[in-house]
Design a protein around this motif. Structure first.
Motif, mmCIF file in Angstrom:
data_model
loop_
_atom_site.group_PDB
_atom_site.id
_atom_site.type_symbol
_atom_site.label_atom_id
_atom_site.label_comp_id
_atom_site.label_asym_id
_atom_site.label_seq_id
_atom_site.Cartn_x
_atom_site.Cartn_y
_atom_site.Cartn_z
ATOM 1 N N LYS A 72 0.755 -0.807 0.095
ATOM 2 C CA LYS A 72 -0.029 0.603 -0.326
ATOM 3 C C LYS A 72 0.993 0.703 -0.100
ATOM 4 O O LYS A 72 2.295 1.221 0.498
ATOM 5 C CB LYS A 72 -1.132 -0.171 1.054
ATOM 6 C CG LYS A 72 -1.732 -1.013 1.477
ATOM 7 C CD LYS A 72 -2.909 -0.580 0.266
ATOM 8 C CE LYS A 72 -3.875 -1.995 -0.451
ATOM 9 N NZ LYS A 72 -5.074 -1.794 0.460
ATOM 10 N N LEU A 88 -7.437 -4.641 8.171
ATOM 11 C CA LEU A 88 -6.808 -4.784 6.793
ATOM 12 C C LEU A 88 -6.454 -3.760 6.020
ATOM 13 O O LEU A 88 -5.864 -4.638 5.243
ATOM 14 C CB LEU A 88 -8.830 -5.373 6.425
ATOM 15 C CG LEU A 88 -8.931 -6.584 6.531
ATOM 16 C CD1 LEU A 88 -9.455 -7.607 6.594
ATOM 17 C CD2 LEU A 88 -7.412 -8.021 6.075
ATOM 18 N N THR A 254 -12.003 -0.220 10.910
ATOM 19 C CA THR A 254 -11.362 -0.370 9.267
ATOM 20 C C THR A 254 -13.157 -1.108 8.461
ATOM 21 O O THR A 254 -13.150 -0.190 7.367
ATOM 22 C CB THR A 254 -10.666 -2.098 9.167
ATOM 23 O OG1 THR A 254 -9.104 -1.027 9.636
ATOM 24 C CG2 THR A 254 -9.767 -1.941 7.774
ATOM 25 N N THR A 262 -17.695 4.561 1.697
ATOM 26 C CA THR A 262 -17.919 4.301 0.218
ATOM 27 C C THR A 262 -19.443 4.195 -0.432
ATOM 28 O O THR A 262 -19.447 4.378 -1.834
ATOM 29 C CB THR A 262 -17.356 2.468 0.131
ATOM 30 O OG1 THR A 262 -17.606 2.689 1.456
ATOM 31 C CG2 THR A 262 -15.405 3.090 -0.385
ATOM 32 N N ALA A 266 -21.147 5.799 -3.757
ATOM 33 C CA ALA A 266 -22.116 4.858 -5.019
ATOM 34 C C ALA A 266 -23.824 5.732 -4.594
ATOM 35 O O ALA A 266 -24.037 5.191 -6.204
ATOM 36 C CB ALA A 266 -21.818 3.722 -4.011
ATOM 37 N N PRO A 321 -16.426 5.035 -6.401
ATOM 38 C CA PRO A 321 -16.202 5.673 -5.050
ATOM 39 C C PRO A 321 -14.180 5.625 -5.044
ATOM 40 O O PRO A 321 -13.679 6.408 -4.364
ATOM 41 C CB PRO A 321 -17.021 5.309 -4.174
ATOM 42 C CG PRO A 321 -17.879 4.130 -4.682
ATOM 43 C CD PRO A 321 -16.895 4.268 -6.468
ATOM 44 N N ARG A 327 -0.570 1.905 -5.000
ATOM 45 C CA ARG A 327 0.762 0.735 -4.691
ATOM 46 C C ARG A 327 2.398 1.645 -4.768
ATOM 47 O O ARG A 327 2.479 2.467 -5.415
ATOM 48 C CB ARG A 327 0.351 -0.387 -5.710
ATOM 49 C CG ARG A 327 -0.773 -0.865 -5.195
ATOM 50 C CD ARG A 327 -0.915 -2.104 -4.342
ATOM 51 N NE ARG A 327 -1.965 -2.731 -4.600
ATOM 52 C CZ ARG A 327 -3.110 -2.317 -3.337
ATOM 53 N NH1 ARG A 327 -3.276 -1.192 -3.091
ATOM 54 N NH2 ARG A 327 -4.309 -3.105 -3.673
ATOM 55 N N PRO A 386 -14.190 -1.526 -9.391
ATOM 56 C CA PRO A 386 -14.817 -1.093 -8.821
ATOM 57 C C PRO A 386 -14.375 -1.122 -7.586
ATOM 58 O O PRO A 386 -14.210 -0.815 -6.368
ATOM 59 C CB PRO A 386 -16.428 -0.670 -8.725
ATOM 60 C CG PRO A 386 -16.991 -1.784 -9.651
ATOM 61 C CD PRO A 386 -15.814 -2.433 -10.670
ATOM 62 N N PRO A 391 -5.287 -10.136 -4.260
ATOM 63 C CA PRO A 391 -6.136 -10.775 -2.482
ATOM 64 C C PRO A 391 -6.204 -9.462 -1.323
ATOM 65 O O PRO A 391 -6.934 -9.419 -0.805
ATOM 66 C CB PRO A 391 -3.945 -11.596 -2.220
ATOM 67 C CG PRO A 391 -3.154 -10.337 -3.572
ATOM 68 C CD PRO A 391 -4.348 -10.168 -5.088
ATOM 69 N N CYS A 394 -12.231 -6.141 -3.172
ATOM 70 C CA CYS A 394 -12.379 -5.473 -1.335
ATOM 71 C C CYS A 394 -13.746 -6.833 -0.546
ATOM 72 O O CYS A 394 -14.295 -7.106 -1.301
ATOM 73 C CB CYS A 394 -13.924 -4.005 -2.313
ATOM 74 S SG CYS A 394 -15.163 -3.818 -0.909
ATOM 75 N N GLY A 396 -15.612 -6.315 1.051
ATOM 76 C CA GLY A 396 -16.860 -5.796 1.185
ATOM 77 C C GLY A 396 -17.691 -6.477 0.121
ATOM 78 O O GLY A 396 -19.249 -5.547 0.613
ATOM 79 N N ALA A 400 -21.677 -4.934 -0.093
ATOM 80 C CA ALA A 400 -21.717 -3.411 -0.799
ATOM 81 C C ALA A 400 -22.688 -3.740 -1.261
ATOM 82 O O ALA A 400 -24.194 -3.033 -1.722
ATOM 83 C CB ALA A 400 -20.489 -3.073 -1.066
#
Ligand code: HEM
Length: 446
Positions: A72, A88, A254, A262, A266, A321, A327, A386, A391, A394, A396, A400
């Motif tokens: 990151k 995460l 997190t 997000t 959206a 979003p 990176r 999106p 790895p 998202c 979620g 979402a």
């Protein structure tokens, strides 16, 4: 013999500042201008080169193929760590892999199904508050709604009753992170300026509340199926260990942060697009009327509402979003014919990839039909991202999609939302792609 990646096409720059001014002034235009060079480009934040990724193939290269050679961005880790700790979004390598394995079960279909009732109930309550002719700020309403859904699904706390203090504290931290992402001069986080004092107080308040919730749940286990319970029960298959309180705190914070702004953005952009395309809003209503009738849509109805889902997908294409994914190379590697030295920064750009004419016909048009079953398969692989890839994608994603699908169905079934006149609506891209200020809409109930 590989090419020097820093020699890629760039935009005109200023000495010392590089492209930082245009990057700050109108970021979306800046990304589009860079995108006009093709698959790859380079820009300079001060004297630091950043490789701009504008193709499905190179996005896959960075996010999947070379996922083990990138990490990151420094900015994210530096400015989000105080709030998110080692959760995460901000953790790396083996620690991230272990946490991901522990948290992933919480997002399995059977758990997501539990959260759908909360989403239906809160969306219904929200829409019932809006009366005929009322002027609402849809951006604020969606933020409030998704925040309330997130705190209920995370720790069975209704933010309306736990006093909006929790919501306010989170908003203070979010606004800080967004302002840091947009600023040129970074004042060290530990310097006691008034803004930092407010953020420290907000984080302390969030910490106190979350630690109390963890402690209560550990000492008086309940049969609730919220994410907190699932995280407390999660254990490592290899050594049988559970998460410590600090890890649970970091993951909750997190999910709280990653999961609400997000989705709110959206949905806000979806209502904005629907206000400009009323015939598409009517098609959603017709679909809900003909399959669900007048009762409240639930998760079981979603498979009968494919058009509503197509609308949400198309809105995520035009207004992703997470419009930039950053990176940094943790080691040298070869990207296609280019040599990437250790430390090189990257920005993968879903915003411009989603608007490439060779991937999407008439890319600027809002056309949910491109996601119907006969067309969706023809979208080039990895051109619609999106939720990112690989790895670090998202976790979620399905949550979402279910949340957006259900909220759209429930609200579009009851009303049309019209744009209030005399507003200038522009995106405000910082960490997420949100609108600048309010978006006022007038409620027209059916
Ligand atoms: C429309 C809504 C959403 C969008 C567009 C979205 C998009 C993304 C993207 C692009 C990433 C990758 C970021 C990166 O690699 O730098 C990400 C990561 C993540 N998202 Fe989402 N997200 C959404 C909703 C959610 C929800 C509802 C949750 C949780 C309830 C969530 C939790 C996370 C977490 C924990 C990560 C980090 C995953 C990891 O690194 O292992 N997101 N999201």
């Amino acid at each position: 013999m590989s090419n020097d990646i820093r020699a890629l096409p760039s935009l005109p720059q200023f000495p010392f500042l590089g492209n930082i001014l245009s990057f700050r002034q109108d970021r979306l235009k800046f990304l589009r201008d860079l995108g006009s060079h093709g698959d790859l480009g380079v820009f300079y934040l001060g004297s630091y080169p950043v490789v701009f990724i504008n193709s499905a193939e190179y996005a896959h290269g960075i996010l999947v193929q070379h996922a083990q050679s990138v990490e990151k961005s420094l900015m994210l880790r530096k400015y989000m760590r105080p709030l998110l700790g080692n959760g995460l979004l901000t953790s790396e390598n083996s620690f991230h892999r272990r946490q991901r394995k522990l948290v992933a079960p919480a997002f399995q279909h059977r758990h997501i199904a539990n959260y759908a009732n909360t989403i239906s109930a809160y969306t219904d309550e929200t829409q019932a508050r809006w009366h005929q002719g009322q002027r609402i700020d849809i951006a604020q309403e969606m933020m409030r709604l998704t925040l309330r859904v997130m705190s209920q699904t995370l720790f069975s706390t209704d933010i309306n009753t736990e006093a909006d203090a929790l919501g306010r504290a989170l908003t203070t931290v979010l606004n800080y992170s967004n302002s840091v992402a947009n600023t040129l001069i970074h004042i060290p986080y530990h310097w006691p300026i008034p803004q930092h004092k407010r953020v420290h107080a907000a984080i302390a308040q969030l910490d106190t509340t979350i630690q109390r919730l963890i402690h209560e749940r550990r000492t008086q286990p309940t049969s609730t199926n919220d994410l907190l319970s699932v995280l407390l029960q999660a254990h490592d298959d290899d050594d049988g260990s559970f998460m410590t309180d600090t890890q649970v705190r970091d993951e909750l914070m997190t999910l709280f942060l990653a999961g609400h702004e997000t989705t709110a953005n959206a949905l806000t952009w979806t209502w904005y697009l629907l206000a400009h395309h009323p015939h598409i809003a009517t098609k959603i209503k017709d679909e809900v009327d003909s399959t669900v009738g007048t009762r409240l849509p639930t998760m079981d109805d979603l498979s009968k509402l494919p058009y509503t889902l197509q609308v949400f997908k198309e809105s995520l294409r035009l207004y992703p979003p997470v419009y930039m994914i950053a990176r940094k190379a943790s080691q040298a590697f070869e990207l296609g014919s280019y040599h990437v030295p250790e430390g090189m920064a990257f920005v993968v750009s879903p915003y411009t990839i989603h608007r490439r004419a060779d991937y999407f016909d008439h890319p600027e048009d809002f056309n949910p039909d491109r996601f119907d079953t006969s067309h969706e398969a023809s979208i080039p692989k990895n051109a619609y991202i999106p939720f990112s890839l690989g790895p670090r994608n998202c976790i979620g994603n399905h949550f979402a999609m279910m949340e957006g699908h259900l909220m759209l169905a429930i609200i579009a079934q009851r009303m049309r939302l019209l744009l209030a006149p005399n507003q200038r609506i522009v995106p405000d891209p910082s960490i997420t792609l949100r609108p600048k200020g309010a978006i006022h809409m007038i409620v027209e109930r059916f």
